[in-house]
Design a protein around this motif. Sequence first.
Motif, PDB file in Angstrom:
ATOM      1  N   HIS A 127       0.904  -1.322   0.227  1.00 42.27           N
ATOM      2  CA  HIS A 127       0.022  -0.079   0.176  1.00 42.27           C
ATOM      3  C   HIS A 127       0.526   1.877  -0.254  1.00 42.27           C
ATOM      4  O   HIS A 127       0.345   2.520  -0.784  1.00 42.27           O
ATOM      5  CB  HIS A 127      -0.831  -0.012   1.024  1.00 42.27           C
ATOM      6  CG  HIS A 127      -2.162  -1.027   0.969  1.00 42.27           C
ATOM      7  ND1 HIS A 127      -3.264  -0.474   0.376  1.00 42.27           N
ATOM      8  CD2 HIS A 127      -2.381  -2.063   1.415  1.00 42.27           C
ATOM      9  CE1 HIS A 127      -4.016  -1.974   0.462  1.00 42.27           C
ATOM     10  NE2 HIS A 127      -2.887  -2.756   1.145  1.00 42.27           N
TER      11      HIS A 127
ATOM     12  N   LEU B 290       1.490   4.449  -2.850  1.00 48.09           N
ATOM     13  CA  LEU B 290       1.251   5.581  -2.420  1.00 48.09           C
ATOM     14  C   LEU B 290       1.686   6.328  -2.996  1.00 48.09           C
ATOM     15  O   LEU B 290       2.064   7.182  -4.121  1.00 48.09           O
ATOM     16  CB  LEU B 290       1.261   6.174  -0.772  1.00 48.09           C
ATOM     17  CG  LEU B 290      -0.298   6.042   0.336  1.00 48.09           C
ATOM     18  CD1 LEU B 290       0.293   6.091   0.792  1.00 48.09           C
ATOM     19  CD2 LEU B 290      -1.346   6.644  -0.872  1.00 48.09           C
TER      20      LEU B 290
ATOM     21  N   ALA C  51      -2.528   8.254   5.252  1.00 43.63           N
ATOM     22  CA  ALA C  51      -2.921   7.495   4.016  1.00 43.63           C
ATOM     23  C   ALA C  51      -2.274   5.917   3.890  1.00 43.63           C
ATOM     24  O   ALA C  51      -3.481   5.194   3.787  1.00 43.63           O
ATOM     25  CB  ALA C  51      -2.615   8.198   2.932  1.00 43.63           C
TER      26      ALA C  51
ATOM     27  N   MET D  51      -5.617   3.398   4.093  1.00 42.44           N
ATOM     28  CA  MET D  51      -5.751   1.822   3.384  1.00 42.44           C
ATOM     29  C   MET D  51      -5.737   0.409   3.586  1.00 42.44           C
ATOM     30  O   MET D  51      -6.316  -0.345   2.956  1.00 42.44           O
ATOM     31  CB  MET D  51      -4.535   2.407   2.006  1.00 42.44           C
ATOM     32  CG  MET D  51      -5.119   3.572   1.095  1.00 42.44           C
ATOM     33  SD  MET D  51      -3.354   4.011   0.319  1.00 42.44           S
ATOM     34  CE  MET D  51      -3.360   2.567  -0.860  1.00 42.44           C
TER      35      MET D  51
ATOM     36  N   CYS E 287     -15.636   5.750  -5.182  1.00 47.44           N
ATOM     37  CA  CYS E 287     -14.826   6.982  -5.123  1.00 47.44           C
ATOM     38  C   CYS E 287     -14.021   5.652  -3.783  1.00 47.44           C
ATOM     39  O   CYS E 287     -13.018   5.344  -4.061  1.00 47.44           O
ATOM     40  CB  CYS E 287     -14.859   7.850  -3.993  1.00 47.44           C
ATOM     41  SG  CYS E 287     -15.597   8.953  -4.798  1.00 47.44           S
ATOM     42  N   VAL E 288     -14.990   4.943  -2.705  1.00 49.03           N
ATOM     43  CA  VAL E 288     -13.949   4.064  -2.263  1.00 49.03           C
ATOM     44  C   VAL E 288     -12.944   2.646  -2.916  1.00 49.03           C
ATOM     45  O   VAL E 288     -11.872   2.384  -3.513  1.00 49.03           O
ATOM     46  CB  VAL E 288     -14.556   3.286  -1.577  1.00 49.03           C
ATOM     47  CG1 VAL E 288     -13.549   1.772  -0.562  1.00 49.03           C
ATOM     48  CG2 VAL E 288     -15.147   4.314  -0.061  1.00 49.03           C
TER      49      VAL E 288
ATOM     50  N   ALA F 104      -9.788   4.562  -4.958  1.00 46.33           N
ATOM     51  CA  ALA F 104      -9.068   3.914  -3.987  1.00 46.33           C
ATOM     52  C   ALA F 104      -8.370   3.017  -3.723  1.00 46.33           C
ATOM     53  O   ALA F 104      -7.390   2.687  -4.277  1.00 46.33           O
ATOM     54  CB  ALA F 104      -9.498   4.676  -2.848  1.00 46.33           C
ATOM     55  N   VAL F 105      -9.133   1.907  -3.993  1.00 47.58           N
ATOM     56  CA  VAL F 105      -8.492   0.868  -4.539  1.00 47.58           C
ATOM     57  C   VAL F 105      -7.752  -0.105  -5.430  1.00 47.58           C
ATOM     58  O   VAL F 105      -7.174  -0.414  -5.290  1.00 47.58           O
ATOM     59  CB  VAL F 105     -10.080  -0.150  -3.617  1.00 47.58           C
ATOM     60  CG1 VAL F 105      -9.278  -1.499  -3.790  1.00 47.58           C
ATOM     61  CG2 VAL F 105     -10.557   0.156  -2.219  1.00 47.58           C
TER      62      VAL F 105
ATOM     63  N   LEU G 133      -6.661   2.189  -8.121  1.00 41.25           N
ATOM     64  CA  LEU G 133      -5.528   3.149  -9.029  1.00 41.25           C
ATOM     65  C   LEU G 133      -4.825   2.375  -8.097  1.00 41.25           C
ATOM     66  O   LEU G 133      -3.567   2.339  -8.951  1.00 41.25           O
ATOM     67  CB  LEU G 133      -5.989   4.575  -8.289  1.00 41.25           C
ATOM     68  CG  LEU G 133      -7.219   5.241  -8.692  1.00 41.25           C
ATOM     69  CD1 LEU G 133      -7.097   7.005  -8.162  1.00 41.25           C
ATOM     70  CD2 LEU G 133      -6.471   5.135 -10.405  1.00 41.25           C
TER      71      LEU G 133
END
Lengths: 525, 262
Positions: A103, A107, A135, A139, A284-285, A288-289, A291
């Motif tokens: 994770h 980032l 962040a 995640m 959105c969530v 975020a997972v 991406l």
Amino acid sequence: MKRRTWTRAVIQVCVALFFLFCVILPILRMLARITPEGFRTMVSSPQFLPAVRHSVTTGLTATVLTLVLAFAAAWCLERVPIRGKAVFSTLFVLPMLIPSISHAFGLVTLFGANGFLTNLLGLRGSIYGFWGIVAGSVMYSFPVAFLMFAGILQYEDGTQYQAATVLGIPKLRQFTGITLPYMKKTLLSAFFAVFTMIVTDYGVPLTVGGKVRTLSTLMYTEAAAKTNYDGGSVIGAFLLLPAIVAFVIDLLNPERGQGAYVSDPVSPSGGAFAKVAAYAYSVCVGLAVLLPVGAFGLIMFERKYPVDPSFTMEHIRTSLNRGAGTYLLHSLLYALLAGVFGTLLAFVCAYLTARAKGAFSKGIHLISITSMSIPGLVLGLSYVIFFHSSPIYGTVLLIALANSMHFFASPYLMMYQTLGKVNPDLEDVGLTLGVGRLHVVKDVILPKVRFTMLEMFTYFFVNSMMTISAVSFLAPPSPKPVALMLSQFSDQLLTEQAAFVSLLILGVNLALKVVGNLLRRRARA
Amino acid sequence: MDVQLNDKLVIESISKGYKGNPAVLKDISFTVRDGEFLSLLGPSGCGKTTLLRILIGLLPADSGKISKDGRDITALPPDKRGMGIVFQNYALFENMTVRQNVEYALKLHKLPKAEVRERSEHMLEAVGLADQSRKYPRALSGGQQQRVAIARTLALNPDVVLFDEPMSALDVATRLSMRTELKQLQAKFGTTMLYVTHDQEEAFALSDRIMILDRGEISQLDTPERIASEPANEYVRSFVLDNLQAKVDSLARFIRRGGGAS
């Protein structure tokens, strides 16, 4: 009758000895290494107090954020009638299948100096430091909190809301007056579970922490890299604290009645606005997972993002030359061993505590759930100290053992709860029919709980594939697991190769999950 | 105690206590006659289920002796007592078909294949489930599941069968028909039956004799008729007779108003 009590006594003694030698004594041995002198040296070192401060501040910030985000996600899926619930809930737990350190690499890939989003959106500032740790921690701890909340929301009784609505109590009051009190215990458990998870992880702060060093990174560099075991033991004792607090609070808050009767589950409701909002949030969530995973897929095939985007297999080849293939095989072996051994042990313990009650089973239950709160770094260090001169040190067995213990509590609890729901009179019926307990277990109970067994195996397997905490101490003389390549890449900033290895682990774990689901579906059909 | 010819079970001075409740059963003695239907009647917590578990050997008594056909069975394991038990929740083996449920124990006892099949067919016939033998328990109604449990127990030829509130999960209509079937099975196999219930009406409808338990002690053990005409004490009068009377009265009022006529 005599023979039966004998068998049971032998099994109980074996289990007790096992926990004594694989949990209690190693931890005590590690704590015994702490001398007043060593304690003073460590605590007065210039890194120590800032590390404590950073651990607490990043931990608390990330925990609060995770809980809020995960609660909202669980609410959207369980209480608002939106489409694609199955897709979203699968996506939301996907982060559980890659190591925490991946994770952090995600980032870096997105928000690093040359990250995708940094370039795309023209972002300034640095991901390294406090917010990077927060962040990354959010995640990878998100799915854990999400699962806890989704589970508890699913099993809430709906009749109380129907009654409240009939009485004219507004929605907000229903939420603060019914939902929150109902969830109090889960919120508290989730808080401690997430906080402990974040504070004891070193993968994220190691990679995106920059100058912000936490207790876990300090422990990793002191004990694992510099082999300063005395200093490491002091930090280990500190890292045990949140777990001990959580444990005591758990003991003080007795469990709610098991399998509380739900006469009518809460049905999802909400107007058009709620639906749109819930859908937007879930998307959105989900993004975020996805991406970071997508970014991994891109950079591992590009020569050097963003300078030279031409296609290459170079990164994959280098990773394989560095042994990624062999290490993957090691990992599969560890995961398989931990999966088989851990599942069997957890079943035996859960059987003893859930269906053969007595003073002994209470003790086993307590130790089993306590093992959850022992951070991997602490377990690893204690194993190094305790097993150093034993014949299994440096072998495959010790790592498999460490993984089985480290991830023991959750599978144990899965089985404990499943067995608690199985008809309590089955063994008694067997006894009166002249069918021994072992036969009943083999022919009736095991077939009934086989999918829980599969779930337990998957849990041990997936986590053994990902873990870098306990093994960072135990691996050096043993065949190295593939996830440990990631902490190496972190030192050398080899993001592309880290991306490849992360996806490799994700691929294996995902494959196992898919196979498990197919098996289950086929059995239901 | 002298063993008479038709005494099946002789229970002498059974006592049992737990940590929180030191006197669940207080010095219980009674005799069960061969082939009789004896109900153990009492409210929840009076010790009737504990007594049943002690009789079958799933729970040791603190003191006392149990004899069957003149032989001391107090220390024998449950499967060596020649007794069977049917539980409130049936405890069927859900991963096995109806037939497999009945045959499972027989097979483990290494009976010849032909005999296993013959016995299971005979039993399923007797409980009226011959045509359901390939189904799994979850596909059956509550009453049918109960019958599987009974067939499974009777297949081992016990001469005493204990029932632990076997009908409490069934609806009223099924209960009524199960009562008849149970009596028919008893007549057919000549089994001695001990039946635990908290339902006064059920006990009176089924039993040759009724044993009324109150807080671990026997209040009265007699035929339904004698209990009705000569209640031993105030407890029997209020718990058993007054409750029955109340039921009868409310039904009578209902019928007088013409409720049953439509």
